[in-house]
Write a protein that holds these residues in place. Structure first.
Motif, PDB file in Angstrom:
ATOM      1  N   GLU A  38       0.849  -1.183   0.000  1.00 25.13           N
ATOM      2  CA  GLU A  38       0.000   0.000   0.000  1.00 25.13           C
ATOM      3  C   GLU A  38       0.885   1.234   0.000  1.00 25.13           C
ATOM      4  O   GLU A  38       1.917   1.260   0.667  1.00 25.13           O
ATOM      5  N   PRO A  39       0.486   2.261  -0.733  1.00 26.52           N
ATOM      6  CA  PRO A  39       1.287   3.480  -0.714  1.00 26.52           C
ATOM      7  C   PRO A  39       1.290   4.082   0.689  1.00 26.52           C
ATOM      8  O   PRO A  39       0.303   3.991   1.409  1.00 26.52           O
ATOM      9  N   LEU A  69       7.573  25.861   8.877  1.00 32.40           N
ATOM     10  CA  LEU A  69       7.817  24.440   8.614  1.00 32.40           C
ATOM     11  C   LEU A  69       6.539  23.620   8.668  1.00 32.40           C
ATOM     12  O   LEU A  69       5.656  23.881   9.477  1.00 32.40           O
ATOM     13  N   THR A  70       6.520  22.615   7.823  1.00 32.77           N
ATOM     14  CA  THR A  70       5.524  21.555   7.896  1.00 32.77           C
ATOM     15  C   THR A  70       6.288  20.240   7.805  1.00 32.77           C
ATOM     16  O   THR A  70       7.188  20.103   6.977  1.00 32.77           O
ATOM     17  N   LEU A  71       5.950  19.307   8.671  1.00 32.90           N
ATOM     18  CA  LEU A  71       6.605  17.996   8.677  1.00 32.90           C
ATOM     19  C   LEU A  71       5.678  16.976   8.039  1.00 32.90           C
ATOM     20  O   LEU A  71       4.464  17.011   8.240  1.00 32.90           O
ATOM     21  N   ARG A  72       6.278  16.072   7.275  1.00 28.65           N
ATOM     22  CA  ARG A  72       5.498  14.990   6.651  1.00 28.65           C
ATOM     23  C   ARG A  72       5.799  13.696   7.397  1.00 28.65           C
ATOM     24  O   ARG A  72       6.952  13.275   7.493  1.00 28.65           O
ATOM     25  N   VAL A  73       4.745  13.091   7.939  1.00 33.69           N
ATOM     26  CA  VAL A  73       4.868  11.813   8.642  1.00 33.69           C
ATOM     27  C   VAL A  73       3.934  10.820   7.965  1.00 33.69           C
ATOM     28  O   VAL A  73       3.101  11.203   7.140  1.00 33.69           O
ATOM     29  N   SER A  74       4.053   9.543   8.315  1.00 33.07           N
ATOM     30  CA  SER A  74       3.255   8.540   7.611  1.00 33.07           C
ATOM     31  C   SER A  74       2.274   7.784   8.493  1.00 33.07           C
ATOM     32  O   SER A  74       1.672   6.815   8.044  1.00 33.07           O
ATOM     33  N   SER A  75       2.106   8.234   9.736  1.00 33.90           N
ATOM     34  CA  SER A  75       1.147   7.532  10.583  1.00 33.90           C
ATOM     35  C   SER A  75       0.613   8.484  11.651  1.00 33.90           C
ATOM     36  O   SER A  75       1.284   9.443  12.040  1.00 33.90           O
TER      37      SER A  75
END
Length: 147
Positions: A38-39, A69-75
């Motif tokens: 899954e992506p 700032l903006t942070l990219r997380v995956s969960s």
């Protein structure tokens, strides 16, 4: 249609649903490829307010940088970890910004290097705090250097 015709037609339909090997001497794959992974979802975590700090001086004149700032997380768990440790993450960012020179931060390459350093520092904080979370990317949504 005769009984024999129905039997023939149902046999063809049944054979069409059987997975036969491409050649008679080949065995069917025992290990079917797993479904595509899954992506990875992206959750964006903004870090307001903007970071404003002085940067390396040039002569007697101070220079300032303002970065949003903006942070990219995956969960969702990583998002929670970022929120819980935001004061320490903000500290790391202020220290990184203030250690850079105005000339470095005025270039795209310098900003990209800063972004990489921030990502490494932020993930170091999350590791130190035993969160098992990871920040996937640091995004500058605004970046201004006052000379």
């Amino acid at each position: 249609m005769t009984l024999r015709g129905l039997f023939f037609l149902s046999s063809l339909i049944l054979l069409g649903s059987v997975n036969l090997p491409a050649r008679a001497d080949e065995a069917p794959d025992e290990e079917a490829p797993e479904a595509e992974a899954e992506p990875v979802q992206s959750i964006y975590v903004e870090m307001p307010p903007a970071f404003v700090t002085n940067v390396g001086s040039s002569g007697n004149r101070l220079s300032y940088v303002k970065a949003e700032l903006t942070l990219r997380v995956s969960s969702p768990e990583a998002e929670t970890a970022v929120r819980e440790h935001e004061p320490r993450l903000r500290h790391e960012m202020v220290m990184l910004l203030s250690s850079e020179s105005r000339d470095t931060l005025s270039t795209t390459q310098g900003q990209d290097t800063l972004r990489s350093k921030a990502l490494e520092a932020f993930n170091g904080v999350l590791t130190d705090e035993h969160t098992n979370a990871e920040i996937r990317d640091v995004l500058f949504t605004s970046f201004v250097v006052q000379k």
